[in-house]
Design a protein around this motif. Structure first.
Motif, PDB file in Angstrom:
ATOM      1  N   GLY A 169       0.803  -1.214   0.000  1.00 58.85           N
ATOM      2  CA  GLY A 169       0.000   0.000   0.000  1.00 58.85           C
ATOM      3  C   GLY A 169       0.836   1.264   0.000  1.00 58.85           C
ATOM      4  O   GLY A 169       0.634   2.152  -0.831  1.00 58.85           O
ATOM      5  N   VAL A 170       1.793   1.357   0.916  1.00 59.44           N
ATOM      6  CA  VAL A 170       2.607   2.583   1.004  1.00 59.44           C
ATOM      7  C   VAL A 170       3.510   2.727  -0.204  1.00 59.44           C
ATOM      8  O   VAL A 170       3.936   3.845  -0.543  1.00 59.44           O
ATOM      9  CB  VAL A 170       3.432   2.621   2.307  1.00 59.44           C
ATOM     10  N   GLU A 212       2.190   5.250  -2.567  1.00 54.84           N
ATOM     11  CA  GLU A 212       2.441   6.629  -2.114  1.00 54.84           C
ATOM     12  C   GLU A 212       1.277   7.588  -2.347  1.00 54.84           C
ATOM     13  O   GLU A 212       1.474   8.770  -2.580  1.00 54.84           O
ATOM     14  CB  GLU A 212       3.721   7.166  -2.761  1.00 54.84           C
ATOM     15  N   PHE A 218      -3.370   3.271  -1.885  1.00 51.51           N
ATOM     16  CA  PHE A 218      -2.994   2.588  -0.645  1.00 51.51           C
ATOM     17  C   PHE A 218      -4.156   1.732  -0.134  1.00 51.51           C
ATOM     18  O   PHE A 218      -3.974   0.573   0.241  1.00 51.51           O
ATOM     19  CB  PHE A 218      -2.590   3.570   0.451  1.00 51.51           C
TER      20      PHE A 218
END
Length: 375
Positions: A249-250, A253, A258
């Protein structure tokens, strides 16, 4: 005649040392690589890990973090070099015909960002780095690539079921992301969202399609559900699935991607451990990206009738996916964590500097994008 009582301690299963009945044992790695004495007679794994066991768990997590940091740096550097090379070639051609303006470099980059060459170079950088990191990372952690494809109990019918559930997740998380963005806007914060619209240039459309539907699902699953999750599942499948989904997810960005990537990542991770293979997750991932790409193409070319027909077909699949998900939740269960596994999960990961470092890099980049959006 007196019966002889067996007082020997039962042997520990190296692939299920914590006796977790909710895990899929075939997927697990040999825990003897972390606790070598596991096969010794009378060996028992205590509730709390000792310093040596913590160190070995942390070593695998730092290997994952180190290779992902390398992926992050290498991908950006490689893209910058190739992008500058493209701009240099364009400047040579233009400079031969006319005098270049002072802001030519920024204009050339803007032109580059709207060409099929941008997508091609981006695809080359992401795919190349993902494959390289997967191969080198698996070699460093002694995971044969073939172990990522030892498919078990998977068939065409299940593939269709998983696709429909994945499309339900895509729809539900899209609504959730909109709600989160509305809440942020309510307090005066505009969230960053990348421009994922399809260009009308036919070459760009073809490159976007190839990248989104074929290259990205394969290479992302190899990296995230392959190298990353396989190593993070050494102690607990639940921890490995959730942690790799959070990284997935991260990695995107931005908030909308996400939300989708995290929830879908948990589902893809479950499919991977259940079937001991990346093939189910790659199949579902391809379907999600295919539908999103088709919607973008139909909208870009203003094919309203085709868009409406496809939307009806898509929503029928989503409704079927809801029924299948309810059935799955009733008949199957997500891997749980034993007390021993819990003591070897998040607490040790938080003290793994390289693993935390790569997460902070992507979170920092996402925060920077949001700040730029609100300036």
């Amino acid at each position: 005649m007196n019966e002889q009582v067996n007082t020997e301690t039962p042997a520990i299963n190296p692939k299920n040392p914590f006796e977790n009945e909710t895990e899929f044992t075939d997927y697990n790695s040999d825990y003897g690589e972390i606790v070598p004495q596991i096969r010794m007679e009378g060996c028992q794994i205590p509730l709390l890990p000792n310093r040596q066991e913590k160190s070995r768990i942390r070593r695998y997590e730092n290997i994952v973090g180190g290779f992902l940091l390398g992926h992050f740096v290498l991908m950006n550097v490689l893209f910058l070099i190739l992008g500058e090379g493209f701009v240099w070639l364009v400047s040579l051609a233009d400079g031969a015909m006319t005098e270049l303006p002072e802001n030519y470099h920024s204009l050339a980059w803007e032109y580059f960002n709207n060409t099929s060459s941008y997508t091609a170079i981006m695809m080359l950088c992401i795919a190349g780095c993902s494959i390289a990191v997967t191969c080198l990372g698996c070699k460093a952690t002694k995971i044969p690539i073939s172990n990522l494809f030892q498919t078990k109990n998977f068939n065409f019918g299940l593939a269709i079921s998983y696709i429909m559930i994945a499309l339900l997740i895509q729809t539900a998380t899209g609504w959730l992301a909109i709600g989160i963005e509305d809440l942020l806007e309510g307090v005066g914060i505009a969230s960053y969202e990348p421009d994922l619209s399809t260009s009308q240039n036919i070459k760009s459309v073809m490159m976007d399609f190839i990248y989104s539907v074929i290259v990205a699902p394969i290479t992302e699953e190899l990296l995230v559900r392959g190298f990353v999750m396989k190593n993070l599942c050494r102690v607990s499948q639940r921890f490995g699935i959730v942690m790799s989904a959070f990284f997935f997810g991260v990695w995107h960005e931005n908030i909308p991607q996400f939300v989708l990537a995290f929830v879908a990542g948990c589902f893809f991770g479950y499919l991977t451990v259940k079937h001991n293979s990346l093939i189910p997750s790659i199949t579902a991932h391809m379907a999600v990206n295919l539908c999103a790409t088709v919607f973008d193409i139909l909208e870009t070319y203003h094919l309203d009738t085709a868009y409406d027909i496809f939307e009806v077909f898509y929503m029928l699949l989503v409704i079927a996916g809801a029924v299948l998900l309810i059935k799955m939740l009733i008949t199957e269960r997500f891997p749980r964590t034993t007390p021993e596994q819990a003591e070897r999960g998040v607490r040790i990961a938080l003290t793994s500097p390289l693993l935390m470092g790569v997460l902070l890099c992507h979170i920092g980049s996402a925060v920077f994008m949001i700040i730029q959006e609100n300036i």
